[in-house]
Write a protein that holds these residues in place. Structure first.
Motif, short mmCIF file in Angstrom:
data_model
loop_
_atom_site.label_atom_id
_atom_site.label_comp_id
_atom_site.label_asym_id
_atom_site.label_seq_id
_atom_site.Cartn_x
_atom_site.Cartn_y
_atom_site.Cartn_z
N LEU A 321 4.36 4.62 -0.11
CA LEU A 321 4.73 5.75 -0.48
C LEU A 321 5.73 5.72 -1.66
O LEU A 321 5.59 6.62 -2.62
CB LEU A 321 6.00 6.08 0.59
CG LEU A 321 5.53 6.52 2.01
CD1 LEU A 321 6.66 6.47 3.01
CD2 LEU A 321 4.60 7.84 1.87
N ALA A 322 5.86 4.44 -1.93
CA ALA A 322 6.60 4.35 -3.32
C ALA A 322 5.88 4.55 -4.63
O ALA A 322 6.30 4.81 -5.65
CB ALA A 322 7.43 2.86 -3.45
N ILE A 323 4.53 4.19 -4.47
CA ILE A 323 3.64 4.29 -5.68
C ILE A 323 3.61 5.69 -6.40
O ILE A 323 3.17 5.90 -7.36
CB ILE A 323 2.43 3.61 -5.53
CG1 ILE A 323 1.58 4.52 -4.35
CG2 ILE A 323 2.47 2.24 -4.99
CD1 ILE A 323 0.11 4.04 -4.10
N ASP A 324 3.88 6.50 -5.47
CA ASP A 324 3.66 8.17 -6.07
C ASP A 324 5.19 8.37 -6.54
O ASP A 324 5.46 9.42 -7.29
CB ASP A 324 3.59 9.13 -4.95
CG ASP A 324 2.08 8.86 -4.28
OD1 ASP A 324 1.41 8.68 -5.16
OD2 ASP A 324 2.00 9.26 -3.05
N TRP A 325 6.19 7.65 -6.73
CA TRP A 325 7.49 8.10 -7.27
C TRP A 325 7.26 8.17 -8.68
O TRP A 325 7.97 8.90 -9.23
CB TRP A 325 8.42 6.73 -6.88
CG TRP A 325 8.95 6.70 -5.46
CD1 TRP A 325 8.55 7.72 -4.50
CD2 TRP A 325 9.80 5.81 -4.78
NE1 TRP A 325 9.09 7.13 -3.52
CE2 TRP A 325 9.71 6.14 -3.54
CE3 TRP A 325 10.40 4.73 -5.30
CZ2 TRP A 325 10.68 5.12 -2.62
CZ3 TRP A 325 11.20 4.10 -4.54
CH2 TRP A 325 11.24 4.21 -3.19
#
Length: 431
Positions: A321-325
């Motif tokens: 999920l964090a790589i889309d931040w």
């Protein structure tokens, strides 16, 4: 006399950790565009060349001024004594061998320990390069790598890794984070949070790639990515289990956690990827493995294998999920150094405060919130220190010699513009 088994263990695991940097070159190289693969891999190999030399000249002396496990006041036996006091015997092989004494905790030469820690310095610097893929000048990167290693990595390594243990196993002297009681067995703070924070700073300094948008950049060679992940995973056994500096029960715990946590992280990443995007990908599997390896690095000797797997599946899901931040927050971290290494390092470091069985300090084992507070303070301290100095160093380089290539060269292909080479020559014009 040194214990030959212990010495062999340290040297073999050092070689395994060194293999991680070429593995990282393949991992990163497969993720970029085909016309950037040479540039991307060169950033890792450049780190090997430069950081190894700096480590021998003065890095080890800066990071381990007392020697591993030695009494306070001991001097180092390679490189400079400190930074300014030149040791005239540093070039004498006999002097090096004579002074390579066994440490207080294990019968291996200090030079073996120096070699082992050199590989940590190399991989930490190389990790940062993924944040600036497709747009960085090689010469500017080398300047940044040397300065950042000197003012950030070497001191932080001393804070975390340089300590002396008393007879009861407690830290009696060393870096301030070690003395504070930080549990970081193999480098969640010194390596991954450190590199991830620097990567974020450089991504902000260099700005976004031309055409930056979600889905605009596809990995050009997923087999390279999976090959790189496999080499990283193999080397990581040396990274984690090798940090015990001896083949014993603690090393065995670190080894099994280095197997179980990344395996669970693959599952966590692929499940979230399937729910989010409708497909589970090979690049997702490789990235999930690396995220799990990052998270288990500080915790590999502090968790039971069950909690290691729990950490792995949680980290895989969170990092996916964090790589889309970066798209929501507007910074271009090309190869997700922030989303995998900074976030994964933070998750693993903080997880220790809740679930560490080592010494009964974890919250669920009755240790209270003290260890969690120590872990959080260390993570935040390293994060701020690394980010601020990396941003300043990168900004000065950008304003003086220039860090980023031109947009024209970026579009035409950074490999030919910077290195005069192509990763894939399908037709030799001389034929």
């Amino acid at each position: 006399m040194f214990d030959q088994g212990n010495t062999a263990y340290v040297l073999i695991t050092a070689a395994m950790v060194l293999l991680m940097t070429p593995g990282l070159a393949f991992f990163y190289g497969g993720l970029v565009k085909a016309k950037s693969v040479i540039s991307m891999m060169m950033l890792s190999f450049g780190a090997i060349g430069l950081i190894a030399v700096l480590w021998v000249l003065y890095g080890y002396s800066m990071a381990f001024s007392n020697g591993p496990g030695g009494p306070a006041g001991d001097s180092t036996y390679i490189g400079w004594d400190g930074v300014f006091g030149f040791d005239p015997t540093m070039f004498s092989l006999n002097s090096l061998v004579d002074n390579a004494h066994s440490t207080a905790s294990a019968a291996y030469p200090q030079l073996a320990f120096a070699a082992f820690q050199a590989t940590f310095a190399i991989i930490t610097v190389a990790l940062i390069s993924g944040a600036i893929a497709d747009r960085a000048k090689f010469g500017a990167w080398m300047v940044f790598a040397g300065v950042w290693a000197t003012v950030v990595y070497f001191p932080v390594a001393s804070w975390v890794f340089n300590f002396t243990l008393g007879k009861d196993g407690s830290v009696v002297d060393g870096g301030w984070l070690a003395k504070m009681g930080l549990i970081d067995f193999a480098g969640g703070t010194a390596v991954h949070i450190n590199a991830g924070s620097a990567g974020l700073a450089l991504a902000l300094v260099l700005g976004k790639r031309v055409g930056f948008a979600k889905g605009a950049y596809k990995p050009h060679n997923p087999p390279f990515v999976m090959l790189g992940a496999g080499l990283l995973w193999f080397g990581w056994f040396g990274f984690n289990a090798g940090s015990e500096l001896g083949a014993d029960g603690t090393a065995s715990v670190a080894f099994i956690n280095t197997l179980a946590a990344p395996a669970a992280s693959i599952l966590g990443w692929l499940i979230v990827e399937k729910l989010k995007d409708g497909k589970s990908t090979s690049v997702g599997a490789a990235s999930g493995a690396v995220a799990g390896l990052v998270a288990i690095t500080p915790a590999c000797a502090a968790l039971t294998p069950f909690w290691g797997m729990v950490l792995g599946i949680i980290t895989g899901a969170i990092c996916c999920l964090a790589i889309d931040w970066k798209f929501r927050l507007g910074f271009d971290d090309s190869l997700d150094v922030v989303g995998v290494h900074l976030v994964g390092g933070l998750v693993g470091t903080l997880f220790i405060g809740f679930f560490a069985y080592q010494g009964g300090v974890g919250l669920i084992y009755g240790g209270g919130f003290k260890q969690l507070g120590i872990q959080a303070l260390a993570a935040v301290s390293v994060m701020i220190y690394s980010f601020v100095l990396a941003f300043v160093i990168g900004w000065i380089i950008q304003k003086t010699m220039g860090f980023r290539i031109t947009s024209e060269d970026e579009i035409a292909g950074i490999d030919t513009a910077v290195h005069g080479e192509e990763g894939y020559v399908l037709l030799d014009e001389r034929a």
